[in-house]
Design a protein around this motif. Sequence first.
Motif, PDB file in Angstrom:
ATOM      1  N   ARG A 112     158.767 119.974  -0.290  1.00 25.28           N
ATOM      2  CA  ARG A 112     159.119 119.170  -1.465  1.00 25.28           C
ATOM      3  C   ARG A 112     159.021 119.949  -2.775  1.00 25.28           C
ATOM      4  N   LEU A 113     158.207 121.013  -2.777  1.00 24.68           N
ATOM      5  CA  LEU A 113     158.081 121.790  -4.009  1.00 24.68           C
ATOM      6  C   LEU A 113     159.240 122.771  -4.172  1.00 24.68           C
ATOM      7  N   HIS A 127     153.043 112.621   9.678  1.00 21.87           N
ATOM      8  CA  HIS A 127     152.504 112.534   8.317  1.00 21.87           C
ATOM      9  C   HIS A 127     153.314 111.609   7.416  1.00 21.87           C
ATOM     10  N   LEU A 131     152.031 108.626   4.627  1.00 22.86           N
ATOM     11  CA  LEU A 131     152.325 108.920   3.220  1.00 22.86           C
ATOM     12  C   LEU A 131     153.199 107.819   2.607  1.00 22.86           C
TER      13      LEU A 131
ATOM     14  N   GLU B  84     143.939 118.055   9.211  1.00 24.52           N
ATOM     15  CA  GLU B  84     145.329 118.444   8.926  1.00 24.52           C
ATOM     16  C   GLU B  84     145.946 117.545   7.853  1.00 24.52           C
ATOM     17  N   GLN B  85     145.518 116.305   7.815  1.00 23.00           N
ATOM     18  CA  GLN B  85     146.010 115.429   6.738  1.00 23.00           C
ATOM     19  C   GLN B  85     145.498 115.921   5.378  1.00 23.00           C
ATOM     20  N   LEU B  88     147.685 118.987   4.577  1.00 23.92           N
ATOM     21  CA  LEU B  88     149.113 118.782   4.307  1.00 23.92           C
ATOM     22  C   LEU B  88     149.388 117.646   3.315  1.00 23.92           C
ATOM     23  N   ASP B  89     148.650 116.541   3.429  1.00 26.12           N
ATOM     24  CA  ASP B  89     149.012 115.359   2.635  1.00 26.12           C
ATOM     25  C   ASP B  89     148.558 115.494   1.183  1.00 26.12           C
ATOM     26  N   HIS B  92     149.671 120.693   0.768  1.00 32.50           N
ATOM     27  CA  HIS B  92     151.072 121.079   0.960  1.00 32.50           C
ATOM     28  C   HIS B  92     152.019 120.218   0.129  1.00 32.50           C
ATOM     29  N   GLN B  93     151.640 118.951  -0.101  1.00 28.52           N
ATOM     30  CA  GLN B  93     152.506 118.099  -0.935  1.00 28.52           C
ATOM     31  C   GLN B  93     152.362 118.425  -2.413  1.00 28.52           C
ATOM     32  N   GLY B  94     151.358 119.214  -2.746  1.00 28.84           N
ATOM     33  CA  GLY B  94     151.175 119.568  -4.156  1.00 28.84           C
ATOM     34  C   GLY B  94     150.637 118.431  -4.992  1.00 28.84           C
TER      35      GLY B  94
END
Lengths: 261, 300
Positions: A112-113, A127, A131, B84-85, B88-89, B92-94
Motif C-alpha cells: 500500500r505504500l 489479514h 483489517l 505476524e499481525q 504486518l497489520d 507493513h501497513q505503515g
Amino acid sequence: MTNTTTDTTGATAASPVADFAALPRLMSLMTGDEKHGPAATSTLDALWVLYDRVLRVSPATAEDPERDRFLLSKGHGPMAYYAVLAAKGFFPTDWLPGFGSYDSPLGHHPDRLLVPGAEIGSGSLGHGLPLAVGTALGLAAQGRTGPAVWVLIGDAELDEGSNHEAIAYAGAAGLSRLHTLVIDNSSATHGWRGGIASRFEAAGWSVTTVDGRDHEALYTAFTQPHPDRPHAVVARVEAKEYAGEPKPKAAPEPEPGAAAA
Amino acid sequence: MDTMRERFASVTTQLLDEDPRLAVVLADIGVDGFRTAAERHPRRVVNVGIREQLLIGVGGGLALAGMRPVVHTFASFLVERPFEQVKLDFGHQGVGGVLVSAAGSYDWPAGGFTHMAPGDIALLDSLDGWTVHVPGHPDEAETLLRHAAAAGDDKVYVRLSVQSNEAARPVDGARFLPVREGRDGVVLAVGPMLDNVLAATEGLDVTVLYASTVRPFDDAALRTAVAGATAADMVLVEPYHEGTSTRHANDALAHVPHRVLGLGVGRPELRRYGQIDEHLAGQGLDARSLRERITGFLGR
C-alpha cells in the motif's frame, strides 16, 4: 459501461484510461503473453464490476476520508488488480511492464505504500478481513456512515483461522458497512462442506452466491440491500486446475511462506 | 496504590473523553476496567471476544481509518500469539498504535508458563520502529501511557506489570535517568528492576542508570555514564529475557573497548508456580543474587 464515476463529495472522477476489453492487454504487459494464470484472472470480472460500477473511489478521491475502501486481502496473483487500477487511472499503464522488478512499485504482492489506490499491503493470507473489520469500526466511530468497506479473499484463504475470528465478530456486531467478496475457484485443500456461504450465514451475514464471470449477476449481488448485517458475495469461477494453463499438482508457489490462494 | 493495569484503565478512560481519535480494543481481558468508558463511548471501546489475531487486525484497521488504537491483553496473547499481525497489520501497513500488555514475565506465577511472556520485547526487537516503555511504578505507567496516546502515529508498546518499585521516578518517555553515580562500572536497571538493583549495589562505587523507556535505547546516557567510569564495564538488568538489550548497549559502546553482562529472565522454563519473589530468586534477579553476579562481573 460508465466513463465517469461520482464520488460521495459530488466531484466527478477522471475518465478511466481503459475499459474492460482492454484488460487482457494490460495484463499481458505483466505476464508477457495473452494467457494468464488462474490466480490472476479469477478476480478479474468481480474487480472490474466493483471498480467500474460500485465503489465510490477514484484517483481524485483516493485520499478522501469519505471514499469507499477496497482491501485486496488475497494479494497473490495481483495482475488483475493492477490492471483494473491502471485502467481506472490510479497509476500509469506504463508501470505494468516493470511488474516484479527492483525498480517497480508493483510487486507479486501489493504494497500500500508503493501502489496508489491500494488500501492495504497483502500477500500473507488472512489479514485483510480483520483489517477491514477494524476499518469499518473506525469509520463508524468517526460518524462516517457513508463509506462502504469491501475486502476480497479467496476460498483457500478462508482456511486461515483469522478470517473466522473476523466473520464471527462482524456478524455478531452487525457491521452493515462491511462487505466480503469471496472468489471461489475451488482451491481450498479440503474444500468447504456445505458451501462457503453457510459459514457466513451461520455467523449472521447476508450472503449471495453468484457466477463470478457474470457482470450483471455480480452487480446485483454487490448492491443487494443488507440492513443491519454485513454482506458477503461468493463469486464462483472455474476451478483453478482447469482454468487457463494447467497447474502442475505438486508445483510449489514461487513465493515462500504462504499457501496458494 | 492502584496497580499499573488499574491506572491504565482509569487514565485511558479519561483520555477517551479528551481525544476523539482514541479507541480501545480488548479481547475479553481487562473488560471490567473499561465498563464506564464503554458506556460513554460505545463505538470507541471494542471487545472482540477471545480473538487475538482479530484484536491486532482490528487495531490496524482502526489506524487505517485514521484512529489511534490502544490494544490491550496479556503479553503472551498481545505480542506472541498474533506476532505476524503485529508485524504486518501495523508495521507493513505503515500505521501506528499503542499495544499495552499486562502480566509481563511472571506476574501470575501460579498460572504457569502459558501466561508468561519474558520474550515479548526480544520479539518486538525483530521489528522496526517500535517505542518500548517499561514503567517501574503506576505513576510512571500513567505518564508513559499519556506519552504513548499522544505520540501521533507512532508504534508504541507499553509493558505493564504488578512488579513495581517503591517510588516513582520523573520519567519523560525517552531518556535514561542517572540514579546513583560511581566509578567502578555502570548498572542499567529497567523498570521494576530498579529497587533490587539499588539494594544489590548498596555501598558499591557504581553508576546506576534507570530506564523506563528502552526503545529507542538512550545511547548518549550510556556513553556519558561509561565515560565517568574507570573501565567501560556495564551490567544490564532487565525484567524480561536476559540479553534483550545487549546488542543496543554494544552498539552504543562500539567506540570503546567494553564489556557487557546481560541479566534477566533465562530461556529455560522453570516449570514452577508459587509467587513472584520466588521467581525473582529463581531467575537470580533478587537483590542478593544480583549483588553476587554484579560484583563477580566487575571483579570488585
